[in-house]
Motif scaffolding. Structure first.
Motif, PDB file in Angstrom:
ATOM      1  N   UNK A 199      27.860  -1.117 108.518  1.00 58.60           N
ATOM      2  CA  UNK A 199      26.437  -1.198 108.187  1.00 58.60           C
ATOM      3  C   UNK A 199      26.127  -2.623 107.771  1.00 58.60           C
ATOM      4  N   UNK A 200      24.897  -3.063 108.011  1.00 54.40           N
ATOM      5  CA  UNK A 200      24.540  -4.450 107.715  1.00 54.40           C
ATOM      6  C   UNK A 200      24.632  -4.772 106.230  1.00 54.40           C
ATOM      7  N   UNK A 201      24.483  -3.767 105.364  1.00 53.16           N
ATOM      8  CA  UNK A 201      24.495  -4.039 103.929  1.00 53.16           C
ATOM      9  C   UNK A 201      25.910  -4.140 103.383  1.00 53.16           C
ATOM     10  N   UNK A 202      26.913  -3.629 104.102  1.00 51.80           N
ATOM     11  CA  UNK A 202      28.252  -3.539 103.559  1.00 51.80           C
ATOM     12  C   UNK A 202      28.889  -4.889 103.240  1.00 51.80           C
ATOM     13  N   UNK A 203      28.742  -5.938 104.066  1.00 52.70           N
ATOM     14  CA  UNK A 203      29.368  -7.208 103.696  1.00 52.70           C
ATOM     15  C   UNK A 203      28.955  -7.707 102.323  1.00 52.70           C
ATOM     16  N   UNK A 204      27.671  -7.648 102.005  1.00 57.25           N
ATOM     17  CA  UNK A 204      27.220  -8.085 100.686  1.00 57.25           C
ATOM     18  C   UNK A 204      27.728  -7.157  99.585  1.00 57.25           C
ATOM     19  N   UNK A 205      27.735  -5.857  99.869  1.00 52.11           N
ATOM     20  CA  UNK A 205      28.264  -4.901  98.893  1.00 52.11           C
ATOM     21  C   UNK A 205      29.736  -5.190  98.624  1.00 52.11           C
ATOM     22  N   UNK A 206      30.484  -5.420  99.706  1.00 48.65           N
ATOM     23  CA  UNK A 206      31.919  -5.678  99.562  1.00 48.65           C
ATOM     24  C   UNK A 206      32.165  -6.940  98.745  1.00 48.65           C
ATOM     25  N   UNK A 207      31.392  -7.989  99.003  1.00 44.71           N
ATOM     26  CA  UNK A 207      31.565  -9.231  98.257  1.00 44.71           C
ATOM     27  C   UNK A 207      31.267  -9.015  96.778  1.00 44.71           C
TER      28      UNK A 207
END
Length: 228
Positions: free
Chosen positions: A179-187
Motif C-alpha cells: 500500500x502507498x502508505x506503508x513505506x512511511x508507516x514502516x519508517x
C-alpha cells in the motif's frame, strides 16, 4: 523468465561458486528469475562457461537458504510462497526479531547506534525522493532489521535470521504488493524502535519490534483474503 536472459547481476567470466551463488540469490530475490522457474544446470553451465561442480555447489547453497526447492520428478525450481508458508515465516520472524531487538537494546555499541541512525536517514531520504511510493530495499548493513539482529550478539539468532530466513524475507519484501502508505508507516515504526534501543529500553524495543512485524503480517493476511 528464462534464466539465460541478460542481467545486470551477470557474473564475470571464469566465475567461481561464490559468484554464482551471489548471482542466483539476487536474481531470485528481485524476481528476475521468477518464482516457480526451473533451474537448468546445463543452461547455466553453458552460459557462464563453468563446470557442473561449482554450479551444483552454488545451487546447493541457494537451496540451503530456501530460495530453491527440489520437487520429485521435476527438479530444482525457485521457491514459491504459499499463504501458510508466508504466514508461518512471519510468525517465526515476529518472535525471533522481538528477541533480537531486546538483546540489541542491551548490547548495542555507541558506534552501532550511530550507524543505525544513518541507515534510517538514508531510508528517509529514499522515501522522500520516491514521494512515499517505496521503501529502501537493500540488504546487509543498509537493512535496518539486519543491523539490529547483528547487534543482538546472539549467534543462533544471527544464523537463523541473517542466513536461513533472511533472503526469503528479502524475496517477499521485493516482490510483494505494498500500500502507498506503508513505506512511511514502516519508517515511523523503525524510528520508534530505534529510540527504544538507543534508550536501552529492552522491554519496549521488543514490544515495538513484535508489533511492527505483526502489522506486516496483518497486511499480508488482508492481501491473501482479497485474492481469495
Amino acid at each position: 523468465m528464462n534464466v539465460a536472459s541478460k542481467t545486470q547481476l551477470e557474473p564475470k567470466e571464469n566465475t567461481k561458486s561464490e559468484s554464482l551463488t551471489e548471482y542466483l540469490i539476487e536474481a531470485i530475490v528481485n524476481g528476475e528469475i521468477e518464482p516457480g522457474s526451473k533451474i537448468s544446470e546445463p543452461e547455466l553451465a553453458k552460459r557462464f562457461s563453468v563446470s557442473r561442480g561449482p554450479l551444483r555447489e552454488a545451487i546447493m547453497r541457494v537451496e540451503g537458504l530456501g530460495l530453491i526447492e527440489r520437487i520429485p520428478h521435476i527438479g530444482a525450481r525457485v521457491t514459491t510462497f504459499s499463504p501458510k508458508k508466508l504466514l508461518d515465516l512471519y510468525a517465526v520472524r515476529e518472535a525471533l526479531e522481538g528477541m533480537a531487538a531486546r538483546l540489541a537494546a542491551r548490547l548495542i555499541t555507541d558506534e552501532e547506534i550511530d550507524a543505525l541512525e544513518q541507515v534510517l536517514s538514508t531510508h528517509s531520504k529514499h522515501i522522500q525522493d520516491s514521494e512515499g511510493q517505496s521503501y529502501f530495499h537493500q540488504h546487509g548493513d543498509f537493512d535496518f532489521h539486519y543491523c539490529i539482529i547483528k547487534a543482538s550478539r546472539n549467534e543462533q539468532l544471527i544464523t537463523l535470521l541473517c542466513g536461513e530466513l533472511y533472503h526469503l524475507l528479502r524475496m517477499y519484501r521485493y516482490q510483494s504488493p505494498r500500500s502507498h502508505s506503508r513505506p512511511n508507516d514502516a519508517l515511523n515504526e523503525h524510528q520508534f524502535i530505534f529510540q527504544a534501543i538507543k534508550n536501552r529500553d529492552e522491554e519496549l524495543a521488543e514490544m515495538l519490534m513484535r508489533r511492527h512485524i505483526s502489522g506486516s503480517r496483518i497486511l499480508i493476511e488482508q492481501q491473501i483474503k482479497n485474492t481469495d
